[in-house]
Design a protein around this motif. Structure first.
Motif, PDB file in Angstrom:
ATOM      1  N   ASP A   1       1.069  -1.084   0.330  1.00 25.53           N
ATOM      2  CA  ASP A   1      -0.089   0.318   0.448  1.00 25.53           C
ATOM      3  C   ASP A   1       1.068   1.011   0.005  1.00 25.53           C
ATOM      4  O   ASP A   1       1.292   1.674   0.886  1.00 25.53           O
ATOM      5  CB  ASP A   1      -0.492   0.164   1.093  1.00 25.53           C
ATOM      6  N   ARG A   2       1.257   1.876  -1.323  1.00 17.06           N
ATOM      7  CA  ARG A   2       2.046   2.515  -0.888  1.00 17.06           C
ATOM      8  C   ARG A   2       1.543   4.204  -0.623  1.00 17.06           C
ATOM      9  O   ARG A   2       1.981   5.184  -0.673  1.00 17.06           O
ATOM     10  CB  ARG A   2       2.540   3.431  -2.759  1.00 17.06           C
ATOM     11  N   SER A   3      -0.146   4.052  -0.484  1.00 18.17           N
ATOM     12  CA  SER A   3      -0.321   5.077   0.161  1.00 18.17           C
ATOM     13  C   SER A   3      -0.123   5.420   1.939  1.00 18.17           C
ATOM     14  O   SER A   3       0.122   6.662   2.432  1.00 18.17           O
ATOM     15  CB  SER A   3      -1.557   4.848   0.175  1.00 18.17           C
ATOM     16  N   VAL A   4       0.540   5.276   2.290  1.00 17.58           N
ATOM     17  CA  VAL A   4       1.117   5.004   3.772  1.00 17.58           C
ATOM     18  C   VAL A   4       2.073   4.507   3.917  1.00 17.58           C
ATOM     19  O   VAL A   4       2.886   5.019   5.174  1.00 17.58           O
ATOM     20  CB  VAL A   4      -0.363   4.113   4.135  1.00 17.58           C
TER      21      VAL A   4
ATOM     22  N   LEU B   1       8.984   5.767   3.298  1.00 16.21           N
ATOM     23  CA  LEU B   1      10.955   5.554   3.758  1.00 16.21           C
ATOM     24  C   LEU B   1      10.788   7.207   4.900  1.00 16.21           C
ATOM     25  O   LEU B   1      11.093   8.075   4.091  1.00 16.21           O
ATOM     26  CB  LEU B   1      11.271   5.673   2.401  1.00 16.21           C
ATOM     27  N   ARG B   2      11.436   6.830   5.616  1.00 18.28           N
ATOM     28  CA  ARG B   2      11.811   7.757   6.750  1.00 18.28           C
ATOM     29  C   ARG B   2      13.314   8.187   6.405  1.00 18.28           C
ATOM     30  O   ARG B   2      13.860   9.117   6.098  1.00 18.28           O
ATOM     31  CB  ARG B   2      11.472   7.684   7.722  1.00 18.28           C
ATOM     32  N   TYR B   3      14.052   7.100   6.322  1.00 23.82           N
ATOM     33  CA  TYR B   3      15.677   7.332   6.538  1.00 23.82           C
ATOM     34  C   TYR B   3      16.017   5.956   6.088  1.00 23.82           C
ATOM     35  O   TYR B   3      15.776   4.925   5.747  1.00 23.82           O
ATOM     36  CB  TYR B   3      16.678   7.683   8.051  1.00 23.82           C
TER      37      TYR B   3
ATOM     38  N   ILE C   1      20.412   8.565  -2.761  1.00 25.91           N
ATOM     39  CA  ILE C   1      20.289   9.894  -1.450  1.00 25.91           C
ATOM     40  C   ILE C   1      21.494  10.592  -0.971  1.00 25.91           C
ATOM     41  O   ILE C   1      21.756  12.084  -0.939  1.00 25.91           O
ATOM     42  CB  ILE C   1      20.255   8.495  -0.224  1.00 25.91           C
ATOM     43  N   GLU C   2      22.829  10.303  -1.762  1.00 20.57           N
ATOM     44  CA  GLU C   2      23.746  10.105  -1.417  1.00 20.57           C
ATOM     45  C   GLU C   2      24.208  11.000  -2.421  1.00 20.57           C
ATOM     46  O   GLU C   2      24.274  12.438  -2.671  1.00 20.57           O
ATOM     47  CB  GLU C   2      25.304   9.343  -1.877  1.00 20.57           C
TER      48      GLU C   2
ATOM     49  N   ASN D   1      14.028  11.357  -4.327  1.00 22.50           N
ATOM     50  CA  ASN D   1      12.789  10.851  -3.302  1.00 22.50           C
ATOM     51  C   ASN D   1      11.759  10.338  -3.424  1.00 22.50           C
ATOM     52  O   ASN D   1      11.352   8.729  -2.813  1.00 22.50           O
ATOM     53  CB  ASN D   1      12.039  11.700  -1.461  1.00 22.50           C
ATOM     54  N   THR D   2      11.163  10.289  -4.437  1.00 22.12           N
ATOM     55  CA  THR D   2      10.748   9.687  -5.616  1.00 22.12           C
ATOM     56  C   THR D   2      10.774   8.214  -5.724  1.00 22.12           C
ATOM     57  O   THR D   2      10.359   7.257  -5.622  1.00 22.12           O
ATOM     58  CB  THR D   2      10.280  10.519  -6.861  1.00 22.12           C
ATOM     59  N   VAL D   3      11.962   8.079  -6.336  1.00 17.42           N
ATOM     60  CA  VAL D   3      13.263   6.805  -7.041  1.00 17.42           C
ATOM     61  C   VAL D   3      13.516   6.272  -5.669  1.00 17.42           C
ATOM     62  O   VAL D   3      12.852   5.426  -5.735  1.00 17.42           O
ATOM     63  CB  VAL D   3      13.900   7.248  -7.539  1.00 17.42           C
ATOM     64  N   CYS D   4      13.603   7.392  -4.844  1.00 22.67           N
ATOM     65  CA  CYS D   4      13.776   6.064  -3.348  1.00 22.67           C
ATOM     66  C   CYS D   4      12.321   5.223  -2.596  1.00 22.67           C
ATOM     67  O   CYS D   4      12.183   4.583  -2.448  1.00 22.67           O
ATOM     68  CB  CYS D   4      14.046   7.033  -1.961  1.00 22.67           C
TER      69      CYS D   4
END
Length: 310
Positions: A17-20, A23-25, A135-136, A143-146
């Motif tokens: 479920d990509r709506s919830v 990725l935070r870190y 990220i680096e 951010n979308t790719v991650c």
């Protein structure tokens, strides 16, 4: 000429479920001698991929062996720590993921799961390394790719193991983060803490933490830290003869003057004035508790009447 044509089914169910799920870190960790294995919790789930070494995961009374190509998922709020082998230093990549709770895996228990990969894990590691690269470099849209790479990793885990999860919308996310920081402050207020330190504990920016904490508790994280220190100083001023300099040093204040300034702002009086008032109150209380040197005797009704007339 040979052609293969495939049509994507727009109605196919996505198990993630990509709506919830957010990725935070991402963190890369390698064991070193100064590593302290302290029990802790996180306001989100954590997904570890062991890239090298061996060690143990300690949580909920269990000690579980972990090694290279193992994937470990620990749910939010579960107290845990990692302990590395001295001879074979533990290395891993960890992702903090909102909106996900693990149900089961190849091995696990309440609040955590472990998936042991033999060869298929390399495919997951490929995407994790690609995520780290994004990220680096932080190129436009990273951010979308991650976020998309997180979804790929979760789908691969579901395909290659008994791994199943529930996806739960994050409610009051800031409340969890703020509660973690508040509890940390209450347990460690004597240490030299900065806003950067507190933000790192919650895995958020210091600007976000300051705003969310103030909204949640009506005061900033640093002011709450000072309040905890001042509250402890009240006991030390009342019950000990320690100097202001000693108290300031014990409670993490940078100087006695900063301690006095913080105390006056919160309590409305200086530390020395508070100490004098507290001792005066204690002295008065002690005097009241002393036996009366002139105890009253049982008066007759006539004596009472006489005294009343006077």
């Amino acid at each position: 000429m040979s052609t293969s044509h495939y049509v994507i089914d727009p109605l196919a169910v996505n198990p993630v479920d990509r709506s919830v799920t957010k990725l935070r870190y991402v963190t890369v960790t390698r064991y070193s001698p100064e590593w302290h294995s302290l029990f802790h919790t996180h306001p989100c789930a954590e997904l570890f991929y062991v890239t090298g070494g061996s060690g143990h995961l300690l949580l909920d009374g269990n000690t579980v062996s972990i090694g290279i190509n193992d994937v470990i998922i620990v749910n939010s709020g579960i107290e845990h720590t990692e302990k590395s082998s001295e001879d074979d230093p533990l290395e891993y990549i960890v992702m903090g993921v909102d909106g996900m709770d693990v149900i089961s895996g190849d091995d696990g228990g309440d609040g955590y799961s472990i998936i042991h990969f033999q060869t298929d894990g390399e495919q997951i590691l490929f995407y994790l390394r690609r995520l780290l690269q994004e990220i680096e470099t932080q190129l436009p849209g990273y951010n979308t790719v991650c976020q998309d790479l997180l979804e790929v990793v979760l789908l691969l885990l579901m395909r290659h193991s008994k791994f199943t999860v529930t996806f739960i919308p994050v409610v009051h996310k800031s409340s969890k983060e703020c509660a973690v920081v508040r509890r940390y402050i209450e347990n460690n207020f004597k240490q030299n803490l900065t806003l950067d330190d507190l933000a790192a504990i919650a895995h958020v920016s210091k600007y976000y933490l300051s705003h969310a904490f103030s909204r949640e508790y009506g005061t900033s994280p640093i002011n709450y830290l000072l309040s905890c220190r001042v509250q402890e100083s009240i006991h030390l001023l009342s019950e000990t003869s320690l100097s202001l300099s000693q108290i300031a040093g014990m409670l993490g204040f940078s100087s006695p003057s900063y301690f006095s300034q913080s105390f006056r702002r919160i309590q409305g009086v200086s530390p020395m004035s508070y100490r004098k008032q507290a001792r005066k109150s204690d002295h008065a209380a002690d005097w009241q508790d002393e036996p009366n040197p002139f105890p009253a005797h049982n008066a007759s009704s006539e004596e009472v009447s006489f005294n009343t007339d006077l």
